[in-house]
Each structure stands twice: as structure tokens, then as C-alpha cells.
Write a protein that holds these residues in place. Structure first.
Motif, PDB file in Angstrom:
ATOM      1  N   GLY A  10      52.153 -27.703  56.323  1.00 35.01           N
ATOM      2  CA  GLY A  10      52.270 -26.257  56.181  1.00 35.01           C
ATOM      3  C   GLY A  10      52.649 -25.828  54.773  1.00 35.01           C
ATOM      4  O   GLY A  10      52.734 -26.663  53.859  1.00 35.01           O
ATOM      5  N   GLN A  11      52.862 -24.543  54.605  1.00 32.60           N
ATOM      6  CA  GLN A  11      53.161 -23.990  53.271  1.00 32.60           C
ATOM      7  C   GLN A  11      54.401 -24.642  52.661  1.00 32.60           C
ATOM      8  O   GLN A  11      54.368 -25.142  51.538  1.00 32.60           O
ATOM      9  N   GLY A  13      56.198 -27.241  53.917  1.00 29.31           N
ATOM     10  CA  GLY A  13      56.157 -28.703  54.005  1.00 29.31           C
ATOM     11  C   GLY A  13      55.372 -29.309  52.845  1.00 29.31           C
ATOM     12  O   GLY A  13      55.806 -30.299  52.232  1.00 29.31           O
ATOM     13  N   LEU A  35      53.055 -36.447  63.660  1.00 31.70           N
ATOM     14  CA  LEU A  35      54.221 -36.369  64.551  1.00 31.70           C
ATOM     15  C   LEU A  35      54.286 -34.962  65.137  1.00 31.70           C
ATOM     16  O   LEU A  35      54.381 -33.977  64.409  1.00 31.70           O
ATOM     17  N   ILE A  37      56.461 -32.484  67.143  1.00 30.95           N
ATOM     18  CA  ILE A  37      57.901 -32.376  67.432  1.00 30.95           C
ATOM     19  C   ILE A  37      58.183 -31.979  68.882  1.00 30.95           C
ATOM     20  O   ILE A  37      59.346 -32.002  69.303  1.00 30.95           O
ATOM     21  N   ILE A  77      57.544 -25.429  70.705  1.00 29.00           N
ATOM     22  CA  ILE A  77      57.590 -25.890  69.304  1.00 29.00           C
ATOM     23  C   ILE A  77      58.856 -25.373  68.611  1.00 29.00           C
ATOM     24  O   ILE A  77      59.663 -26.149  68.091  1.00 29.00           O
ATOM     25  N   SER A 100      64.370 -21.338  59.342  1.00 29.35           N
ATOM     26  CA  SER A 100      64.249 -20.260  60.315  1.00 29.35           C
ATOM     27  C   SER A 100      63.853 -18.965  59.593  1.00 29.35           C
ATOM     28  O   SER A 100      63.371 -19.021  58.452  1.00 29.35           O
ATOM     29  N   THR A 148      64.472 -17.697  55.998  1.00 27.23           N
ATOM     30  CA  THR A 148      63.750 -17.137  54.876  1.00 27.23           C
ATOM     31  C   THR A 148      62.772 -16.067  55.367  1.00 27.23           C
ATOM     32  O   THR A 148      62.762 -15.725  56.560  1.00 27.23           O
ATOM     33  N   SER A 149      61.971 -15.511  54.440  1.00 27.91           N
ATOM     34  CA  SER A 149      61.094 -14.389  54.803  1.00 27.91           C
ATOM     35  C   SER A 149      59.837 -14.371  53.923  1.00 27.91           C
ATOM     36  O   SER A 149      59.852 -14.882  52.801  1.00 27.91           O
ATOM     37  N   TRP A 150      58.764 -13.799  54.442  1.00 30.90           N
ATOM     38  CA  TRP A 150      57.563 -13.449  53.664  1.00 30.90           C
ATOM     39  C   TRP A 150      57.122 -14.600  52.738  1.00 30.90           C
ATOM     40  O   TRP A 150      57.003 -14.429  51.509  1.00 30.90           O
ATOM     41  N   VAL A 151      56.887 -15.783  53.326  1.00 27.13           N
ATOM     42  CA  VAL A 151      56.592 -16.982  52.528  1.00 27.13           C
ATOM     43  C   VAL A 151      55.165 -16.924  51.954  1.00 27.13           C
ATOM     44  O   VAL A 151      54.224 -16.553  52.650  1.00 27.13           O
TER      45      VAL A 151
HETATM   46  N1  LIG Z   1      55.369 -18.085  56.851  1.00 31.40           N
HETATM   47  C1  LIG Z   1      56.345 -17.175  56.719  1.00 31.40           C
HETATM   48  O1  LIG Z   1      56.134 -16.065  56.188  1.00 31.40           O
HETATM   49  C2  LIG Z   1      57.745 -17.514  57.174  1.00 31.40           C
HETATM   50  C3  LIG Z   1      58.718 -16.508  57.113  1.00 31.40           C
HETATM   51  C4  LIG Z   1      60.015 -16.803  57.507  1.00 31.40           C
HETATM   52  C5  LIG Z   1      60.337 -18.071  57.970  1.00 31.40           C
HETATM   53  N2  LIG Z   1      59.372 -19.018  58.041  1.00 31.40           N
HETATM   54  C6  LIG Z   1      59.736 -20.347  58.571  1.00 31.40           C
HETATM   55  O2  LIG Z   1      59.567 -21.299  57.542  1.00 31.40           O
HETATM   56  C7  LIG Z   1      59.156 -22.549  58.098  1.00 31.40           C
HETATM   57  C8  LIG Z   1      57.903 -23.036  57.392  1.00 31.40           C
HETATM   58  O3  LIG Z   1      56.911 -22.025  57.509  1.00 31.40           O
HETATM   59  P1  LIG Z   1      55.479 -22.181  56.848  1.00 31.40           P
HETATM   60  O4  LIG Z   1      55.109 -20.878  56.286  1.00 31.40           O
HETATM   61  O5  LIG Z   1      55.426 -23.412  56.009  1.00 31.40           O
HETATM   62  O6  LIG Z   1      54.620 -22.403  58.178  1.00 31.40           O
HETATM   63  P2  LIG Z   1      53.155 -22.999  58.330  1.00 31.40           P
HETATM   64  O7  LIG Z   1      52.420 -22.961  57.033  1.00 31.40           O
HETATM   65  O8  LIG Z   1      52.571 -22.351  59.529  1.00 31.40           O
HETATM   66  O9  LIG Z   1      53.467 -24.532  58.642  1.00 31.40           O
HETATM   67  C9  LIG Z   1      53.992 -24.943  59.864  1.00 31.40           C
HETATM   68  C10 LIG Z   1      53.489 -26.337  60.096  1.00 31.40           C
HETATM   69  O10 LIG Z   1      54.026 -26.786  61.345  1.00 31.40           O
HETATM   70  C11 LIG Z   1      53.009 -27.528  61.971  1.00 31.40           C
HETATM   71  N3  LIG Z   1      53.246 -27.619  63.404  1.00 31.40           N
HETATM   72  C12 LIG Z   1      52.978 -26.712  64.372  1.00 31.40           C
HETATM   73  N4  LIG Z   1      53.327 -27.205  65.563  1.00 31.40           N
HETATM   74  C13 LIG Z   1      53.828 -28.444  65.355  1.00 31.40           C
HETATM   75  C14 LIG Z   1      54.326 -29.460  66.194  1.00 31.40           C
HETATM   76  N5  LIG Z   1      54.388 -29.299  67.518  1.00 31.40           N
HETATM   77  N6  LIG Z   1      54.756 -30.613  65.641  1.00 31.40           N
HETATM   78  C15 LIG Z   1      54.672 -30.803  64.303  1.00 31.40           C
HETATM   79  N7  LIG Z   1      54.187 -29.883  63.451  1.00 31.40           N
HETATM   80  C16 LIG Z   1      53.780 -28.713  63.977  1.00 31.40           C
HETATM   81  C17 LIG Z   1      51.729 -26.788  61.670  1.00 31.40           C
HETATM   82  O11 LIG Z   1      50.613 -27.612  61.853  1.00 31.40           O
HETATM   83  P3  LIG Z   1      49.253 -27.014  62.474  1.00 31.40           P
HETATM   84  O12 LIG Z   1      48.880 -25.858  61.584  1.00 31.40           O
HETATM   85  O13 LIG Z   1      48.337 -28.168  62.424  1.00 31.40           O
HETATM   86  O14 LIG Z   1      49.602 -26.578  63.862  1.00 31.40           O
HETATM   87  C18 LIG Z   1      51.964 -26.415  60.201  1.00 31.40           C
HETATM   88  O15 LIG Z   1      51.479 -27.414  59.334  1.00 31.40           O
HETATM   89  C19 LIG Z   1      59.005 -22.303  59.594  1.00 31.40           C
HETATM   90  O16 LIG Z   1      60.182 -22.701  60.233  1.00 31.40           O
HETATM   91  C20 LIG Z   1      58.849 -20.806  59.707  1.00 31.40           C
HETATM   92  O17 LIG Z   1      59.281 -20.328  60.970  1.00 31.40           O
HETATM   93  C21 LIG Z   1      58.067 -18.774  57.639  1.00 31.40           C
END
Ligand SMILES: NC(=O)c1ccc[n+]([C@@H]2O[C@H](COP(=O)([O-])OP(=O)(O)OC[C@H]3O[C@@H](n4cnc5c(N)ncnc54)[C@H](OP(=O)(O)O)[C@@H]3O)[C@@H](O)[C@H]2O)c1
Length: 297
Positions: A10-11, A13, A35, A37, A77, A100, A148-151
């Protein structure tokens, strides 16, 4: 020292893997297909076998609207999956950083949200992320929960890429919501914050475990953010609209602004200036010319 990153595709990760490597830190990143989760046994075995110095959990169901249609999957998840990770860390005695979101709040507050403000998630996504926070809290004391927010970043989908795609399609005017405010947060900066916390966790005798807010500054509306993203499209009209004009299955918080004073006080980590990170990202995506004098190498 080795860092185990879950949800590494993900973004955040992906940014973590790159930033850790750039800092010369040993990192193992496991993507969803490596993996899952939600499979408790697999998570426990993986953490026990790898025995990392720390786990950083970026795995999440982040499709906020889709979560309204599939609440059980989102809970499996974001809620139970986070619990599986925390329990596995507890069994292996490995510290955990868990990500979160501001969606644990309903967005009705005037002013930035502090960590101890009342939580009141208004969406399935927010409720399941809150369940994850609680599962982490209950399972293992050696945790840092980072809201965090608005990634945005180079990997994955995000608002920056959506705006660029719409602009490239020639759609004009673009209507963008102007009555929701927040702090756009660069994925790279979240990664660096996690790595700074990691250094502290692994070197200090006393660690201020707990929940922290980390978001970009300055505060802006989605409309203002869109204007910054598309400043190099001078002919494009970006029209402000209201939340009511743009209904979504999951209601968005009007106020996503996070008070980031606690993480500064505890870890010395300041808020990133998203405008600087945005300029770098636009240049990396080929949206902006390199500055004169730079050779682009
Ligand atoms: N994006 C935002 O604006 C935002 C804002 C506030 C907080 N956050 C938090 O920041 C964190 C990272 O967000 P992000 O933007 O990097 O999210 P992201 O780009 O959607 O990445 C999440 C990753 O988790 C993977 N995933 C989903 N289900 C899974 C499972 N069962 N086991 C293992 N991996 C799994 C997804 O893989 P697949 O795509 O293959 O399912 C994806 O690679 C999260 O906790 C999110 O809640 C994000």
C-alpha cells in the motif's frame, strides 16, 4: 535490527520499505498476497519465525465507501486483523506500530482533534478502525497507534492521482468539496515518523507507548488541495462545492484536522509541510519541469 512491515504493497507500506532502505535499515515487507492479517495462525507463525525487532502494521481495508457495503470484511481486516497482529506481537514480545485514522472522530469538533477527544466514528471504516485500535490496546502494551489523515504518495491510489487523472481527461470545470478540511499527509513522511519512533523504541529504556496524531500542515480544504495539485493547469476551472452537492455512501468528516502536539512533545516529530512533498511528488510523476540548474538525475 529488522523491521517487519505488513500491508507492504500500500501507500504507506511501500514508502516504509523505500525509506527504511534509504536509511540503511533492514526491512522485510509482506504484501497482502504474502501475508493475510485475517489469518491468525499465519500472522502468529510469521512474526514468531521472523522475530523482527518491531512490526509496523499498514494493512487495512481503506476503501471507505465500499466498506459500507461489506462491513464484515472491513471488520475482519481493520478490527480482527489488527488484533491478530497485536496478539502475535505480544506472544513474540515484539513492539508494534499500528496505523489508524481521523475517521475515529465524527468531524463535528471546531478546532484540531486531540488524542483524548471523544471518539464517535460515523462510518463503517471508522468503526472498524476504532475496533482495531481497541484490539491493539487490549492485546499488547508495547504499541504506538499512529492516527493520520488524507494520505498521498507515489504508490497506490489517492486524491492527488485522482485529480491529475481528471485534469488529464480534459474535464472542466472540476467540482471539488470546499467544506471539509484536513491535513494532507505524505506517505513518505508517515514512513519517516514510523522509523523515527522505531529508533526510539529500540534504543530508549523508557518509551511513551500510546496513541498519537500525525498529519501534514497547513490545514486546507479538498478544494484548496486540488488547486495546489493542479496549479500547473492554468486553464482548468476548479469549482468549489459543498458536501451536500457531492453525496457519498460514507459521510466524510467536515473536520479531519489532527492536533499533532503530543507526538512532537514525546518523540520530537514535527508536522510535514505537505506543499513541499506535493511539489516533489508532482516532479517525480513528471507533472512539473525540473527546476533550472537541475539535471534531473
Ligand atoms: N489512505 C488514507 O488517506 C488514510 C488516511 C488515514 C489513515 N490511513 C491509514 O493508514 C494506513 C495505511 O493506509 P494506506 O493509504 O497505505 O492504505 P492502502 O494504500 O490501501 O494500503 C493498504 C494495504 O493493505 C493491504 N491489505 C488489505 N487487506 C489486507 C489483509 N487482509 N492482509 C494484509 N494486507 C491487506 C492492501 O492490499 P490489497 O490492496 O491487495 O488489498 C494494501 O496494500 C491504514 O491503516 C489506513 O487505515 C489511511
Amino acid at each position: 535490527m529488522s523491521i517487519l512491515v505488513l500491508g507492504a504493497g500500500g501507500q504507506v507500506g511501500a514508502a516504509l520499505r523505500w525509506r527504511a532502505m534509504a536509511r540503511g535499515q533492514s526491512v522485510i515487507g509482506l504484501k497482502h498476497d504474502e501475508l493475510d492479517i485475517t489469518i491468525a495462525d499465519a500472522v502468529r507463525r510469521t512474526v514468531a519465525d521472523i522475530r523482527p525487532s518491531i512490526v509496523i502494521n499498514c494493512a487495512a481495508h481503506t476503501a471507505v465507501d465500499r466498506a459500507e457495503e461489506e462491513p464484515e470484511r472491513a471488520m475482519a481486516i481493520n478490527g480482527e486483523g489488527a488484533g491478530n497482529v497485536a496478539l502475535s506481537c505480544a506472544l513474540a514480545s515484539v513492539p508494534l506500530i499500528h496505523l489508524s485514522t481521523d475517521y475515529v472522530f465524527d468531524g463535528s469538533k471546531t478546532g484540531p482533534y486531540r488524542e483524548d477527544d471523544p471518539i464517535a466514528p460515523a462510518t463503517v471504516y471508522g468503526r472498524t478502525k476504532l475496533a482495531g485500535e481497541r484490539a491493539v490496546f487490549d492485546a499488547w502494551g508495547k504499541h504506538v497507534i499512529l492516527r493520520t489523515s488524507w494520505v498521498f504518495g507515489a504508490m497506490g491510489s489517492n486524491f492527488v492521482k485522482t485529480m491529475l487523472r481528471l485534469a488529464a481527461s480534459g474535464q472542466s470545470p472540476l467540482k471539488v468539496v470546499d467544506d471539509q478540511i484536513g491535513g494532507p499527509t505524505p506517505a513518505d513522511a508517515i514512513a519517516d515518523a514510523c522509523l523515527d519512533i522505531t529508533t526510539r523504541v529500540l534504543q530508549a529504556d523508557i518509551v511513551p507507548w500510546g496513541t498519537y496524531h500525525f498529519a501534514g500542515a497547513p490545514t486546507v480544504s479538498w478544494h484548496g488541495f486540488a488547486q495546489a495539485i493542479l496549479a500547473h493547469y492554468p486553464d482548468l476551472v476548479i469549482a468549489p462545492c459543498t458536501t451536500e452537492d457531492f453525496p457519498r455512501p460514507a459521510p466524510r468528516p467536515a473536520n479531519s484536522v489532527l492536533d499533532c502536539g503530543r507526538i512532537r512533545a514525546a518523540f520530537g516529530i514535527g508536522q510535514p509541510d505537505w506543499t513541499v512533498h506535493l511539489a516533489h511528488l508532482l516532479r517525480d510523476l513528471g507533472e512539473m519541469p525540473t527546476e533550472s540548474g537541475e539535471d534531473g538525475s
